[in-house]
Write a protein that holds these residues in place. Structure first.
Motif, short mmCIF file in Angstrom:
data_model
loop_
_atom_site.label_atom_id
_atom_site.label_comp_id
_atom_site.label_asym_id
_atom_site.label_seq_id
_atom_site.Cartn_x
_atom_site.Cartn_y
_atom_site.Cartn_z
N ILE A 154 0.94 -1.17 0.06
CA ILE A 154 -0.11 0.11 -0.02
C ILE A 154 0.93 1.23 -0.07
CG2 ILE A 154 -1.84 1.21 1.32
CD1 ILE A 154 -2.98 -1.35 2.60
N VAL A 155 0.67 2.13 -0.91
CA VAL A 155 1.33 3.42 -0.96
C VAL A 155 0.97 4.22 0.21
CG1 VAL A 155 1.92 5.62 -2.37
CG2 VAL A 155 1.34 3.34 -3.56
N ILE A 156 1.95 4.61 1.08
CA ILE A 156 1.84 5.56 2.29
C ILE A 156 2.22 6.83 1.99
CG2 ILE A 156 1.84 3.48 3.86
CD1 ILE A 156 4.67 4.25 4.52
N LYS A 157 3.14 6.98 0.97
CA LYS A 157 3.53 8.30 0.73
C LYS A 157 3.76 8.65 -0.63
CE LYS A 157 7.33 11.82 1.87
NZ LYS A 157 8.65 11.76 2.68
N ASP A 158 3.48 9.36 -1.48
CA ASP A 158 3.48 9.62 -3.09
C ASP A 158 3.98 10.99 -2.90
OD1 ASP A 158 3.23 10.00 -5.90
OD2 ASP A 158 0.99 10.19 -5.66
N SER A 159 5.57 10.92 -3.07
CA SER A 159 6.28 12.02 -3.20
C SER A 159 6.68 12.33 -4.75
CB SER A 159 7.60 11.91 -2.57
OG SER A 159 8.51 10.68 -3.00
N LYS A 160 7.48 13.06 -5.11
CA LYS A 160 7.67 13.57 -6.33
C LYS A 160 8.68 12.60 -7.22
CE LYS A 160 9.67 17.36 -9.43
NZ LYS A 160 10.09 18.82 -9.19
N PHE A 161 9.58 11.82 -6.59
CA PHE A 161 10.50 10.80 -7.28
C PHE A 161 10.23 9.61 -6.62
CE2 PHE A 161 12.40 15.25 -7.53
CZ PHE A 161 12.43 15.33 -8.83
#
Length: 242
Positions: free
Chosen positions: A153-160
């Motif tokens: 599960i994605v817990i952080k969607d940052s730029k890179f």
């Protein structure tokens, strides 16, 4: 010569006659008082708009007071120093983010609408600007072979990069560059009408398999923050790396 002051003579002329000779007093009174220029300020409002000008000045003062009382927002450097973007180690559990994943599934079905059944360019455009916090993701291709197969599960969607928590309660940092991610969205199956509304259910159909919408994204095309993607217009173009 009669030097007595006249009754209709201005008080200024009388005072000058006491201090100077008559000719000098008349010259001073004529040049300094009668012919003295009156300079008006160009910014002075006309009498008709004086009330409106006072109201604008009062509103401007109120706005300045509000700005002085309002605290300044934190800069990006200050947020990083305070650790506002860091996920604490204690709650890095897969089970803790399961409700977030269910919330994301409802969110992505809502933005897709009927296109969750058909897909196409319309669905791709909506998914391109969607937020992927809470999405279930799997790495299917990557320039680093050891990252292939990471699922969670994605817990952080940052730029890179995506930060993913796996079922083993491990947090993996997966760079977007050179990586292809797969997402699956269970498709709601219309059920039997009951009362006024129509219920929807998820789960196995008669064939025993749950219908899903599966889509893949190339991380290199998603190197934007989720907040920036929401207001960004994506255009289809040819990419040499695809």
């Amino acid at each position: 010569m009669d030097t007595k002051p006249k009754k209709d003579q201005p008080i200024a002329a009388i005072l000058l006659a006491r201090a100077h000779e008559p000719d000098e007093a008349n010259r001073i009174f004529t040049e300094k008082i009668q012919q003295r220029p009156l300079f008006l300020s160009a910014s002075s409002p006309p009498p008709a708009n004086a009330r409106a000008a006072r109201r604008r000045a009062q509103e401007k003062k109120k706005q300045q007071r509000k700005k002085a009382l309002k605290p300044k927002p934190l800069s990006a450097t200050q947020r990083r120093k305070l650790g506002l973007y860091d996920v604490p180690r204690a709650p890095q559990k897969h089970a803790l983010f399961e409700p977030l994943h269910q919330l994301w599934l409802r969110y992505v079905r809502e933005i897709l609408g009927n296109e969750v059944y058909t897909g196409g360019e319309g669905a791709a455009a909506k998914l391109a600007s969607a937020d992927f916090h809470g999405a279930g993701v799997e790495v299917v291709r990557s320039g680093c072979v050891s990252r292939v197969g990471i699922k969670g599960i994605v817990i952080k969607d940052s730029k890179f990069a995506f930060e993913v928590v796996t079922r083993r309660d491990q947090v993996k940092l997966v760079p977007k560059e050179g990586t292809v991610f797969r997402f699956e969205v269970p498709v709601p199956v219309p059920g039997v009408k009951a009362g006024e509304g129509e219920k929807e259910r998820e789960g196995p159909v008669q064939g025993g398999e749950t219908p899903k919408m599966v889509f893949e994204i190339h991380g290199e095309q998603f190197q934007f923050r989720s907040a920036d993607r929401a207001s960004r217009k994506f255009r289809s173009h040819f990419s040499k790396k695809l």
